[in-house]
Design an enzyme around this catalytic site. Structure first.
Site, PDB file in Angstrom:
ATOM      1  N   CYS A  13      -4.014   0.547  -2.552  1.00 50.44           N
ATOM      2  CA  CYS A  13      -3.893  -0.700  -1.794  1.00 50.44           C
ATOM      3  C   CYS A  13      -2.769  -1.581  -2.362  1.00 50.44           C
ATOM      4  O   CYS A  13      -2.380  -1.453  -3.531  1.00 50.44           O
ATOM      5  CB  CYS A  13      -5.190  -1.489  -1.866  1.00 50.44           C
ATOM      6  N   GLU A  29       0.249   5.160   0.679  1.00 57.94           N
ATOM      7  CA  GLU A  29      -0.714   6.167   1.129  1.00 57.94           C
ATOM      8  C   GLU A  29      -0.308   7.565   0.663  1.00 57.94           C
ATOM      9  O   GLU A  29       0.789   7.769   0.121  1.00 57.94           O
ATOM     10  CB  GLU A  29      -0.834   6.099   2.658  1.00 57.94           C
ATOM     11  N   CYS A  76     -10.699  -3.629  -4.279  1.00 52.96           N
ATOM     12  CA  CYS A  76      -9.663  -4.599  -4.657  1.00 52.96           C
ATOM     13  C   CYS A  76     -10.279  -5.941  -5.047  1.00 52.96           C
ATOM     14  O   CYS A  76      -9.731  -6.653  -5.895  1.00 52.96           O
ATOM     15  CB  CYS A  76      -8.654  -4.769  -3.529  1.00 52.96           C
ATOM     16  N   CYS A  93     -10.352  -4.881   0.427  1.00 51.82           N
ATOM     17  CA  CYS A  93     -11.485  -3.952   0.340  1.00 51.82           C
ATOM     18  C   CYS A  93     -12.329  -4.282  -0.890  1.00 51.82           C
ATOM     19  O   CYS A  93     -11.911  -5.042  -1.774  1.00 51.82           O
ATOM     20  CB  CYS A  93     -10.980  -2.509   0.302  1.00 51.82           C
ATOM     21  N   GLU A 115      -2.917  -4.709  -3.133  1.00 52.43           N
ATOM     22  CA  GLU A 115      -3.400  -5.557  -4.227  1.00 52.43           C
ATOM     23  C   GLU A 115      -3.361  -4.791  -5.545  1.00 52.43           C
ATOM     24  O   GLU A 115      -2.997  -5.345  -6.591  1.00 52.43           O
ATOM     25  CB  GLU A 115      -4.840  -6.025  -3.949  1.00 52.43           C
ATOM     26  N   ASN A 152       0.836  -1.195   0.000  1.00 52.59           N
ATOM     27  CA  ASN A 152       0.000   0.000   0.000  1.00 52.59           C
ATOM     28  C   ASN A 152       0.872   1.247   0.000  1.00 52.59           C
ATOM     29  O   ASN A 152       1.958   1.282   0.589  1.00 52.59           O
ATOM     30  CB  ASN A 152      -1.014   0.002   1.147  1.00 52.59           C
TER      31      ASN A 152
HETATM   32  N1  THU Z   1      -5.156  -1.853   2.584  1.00 52.24           N
HETATM   33  C1  THU Z   1      -4.565  -2.598   1.609  1.00 52.24           C
HETATM   34  O1  THU Z   1      -3.541  -2.202   1.035  1.00 52.24           O
HETATM   35  N2  THU Z   1      -5.120  -3.789   1.289  1.00 52.24           N
HETATM   36  C2  THU Z   1      -6.161  -4.360   1.955  1.00 52.24           C
HETATM   37  O2  THU Z   1      -6.546  -5.480   1.611  1.00 52.24           O
HETATM   38  C3  THU Z   1      -6.809  -3.636   3.056  1.00 52.24           C
HETATM   39  C4  THU Z   1      -6.372  -2.238   3.248  1.00 52.24           C
HETATM   40  C5  THU Z   1      -4.501  -0.601   2.986  1.00 52.24           C
HETATM   41  C6  THU Z   1      -5.126   0.674   2.505  1.00 52.24           C
HETATM   42  C7  THU Z   1      -4.603   1.670   3.522  1.00 52.24           C
HETATM   43  O3  THU Z   1      -3.313   2.114   3.114  1.00 52.24           O
HETATM   44  C8  THU Z   1      -4.456   0.850   4.781  1.00 52.24           C
HETATM   45  O4  THU Z   1      -4.463  -0.505   4.391  1.00 52.24           O
HETATM   46  C9  THU Z   1      -5.544   1.089   5.810  1.00 52.24           C
HETATM   47  O5  THU Z   1      -6.797   0.994   5.229  1.00 52.24           O
END
Ligand code: THU
Length: 130
Positions: free
Chosen positions: A50, A41, A86, A83, A52, A39
């Site tokens: 994310c 941000e 994804c 999520c 994925e 991920n």
């Molecule tokens: N996140 C992912 O990268 N993948 C997931 O399957 C769940 C959530 C990340 C997004 C964000 O950067 C952090 O987790 C918190 O939501």
């Protein structure tokens, strides 16, 4: 290296200064090649991506469009759950029976499939006219 170990390794590179929740994803493509993502941000929160999505982007950038296995890992109390967005992204490139391994860094594992993650998936068939 197993797919989950590939996800565990790339998770270390996650950029998560806002949530402090690092996620790693690894996908095996039709060729057998493994693509990784973490991920990333952003201070403008909705612009974050994310793990994925990153792994899928790496696969497509390398010229592949079919994934055959997925692994996702995070330091969470229970195996991390992709999520909704994804799930739709995974469904774009993987059949419904593709195995998805969801894991925690301390060893809890949940195995599922793309189809089980997204029942009622929106697909190209929905755009066909009768
Ligand atoms: N996140 C992912 O990268 N993948 C997931 O399957 C769940 C959530 C990340 C997004 C964000 O950067 C952090 O987790 C918190 O939501």
């Amino acid at each position: 290296m197993s797919l989950i170990d590939a996800a565990r390794a790339v998770r270390e590179n996650a950029y998560a200064p806002y949530s402090h929740f690092k996620v790693g994803a690894a996908i095996r493509a039709r060729s057998g090649e493994v693509y990784r993502g973490c991920n990333v941000e952003n201070v403008a929160y909705p612009e974050g991506t994310c793990a994925e999505a990153g792994a899928i982007a790496a696969m497509v950038a390398a010229g592949e469009t079919e994934l055959t296995e997925v692994a996702v890992i995070a330091d969470s109390p229970m195996p991390v759950s992709p999520c909704g967005g994804c799930r739709q992204k995974l469904a774009e490139f993987g059949r419904h029976d593709v195995k998805v391994t969801l894991a925690t860094t301390d060893g809890k594992v949940h195995e599922t499939t793309i189809g089980d993650l997204l029942p009622g998936v929106f697909s190209a068939e929905h755009m066909e006219r009768s």
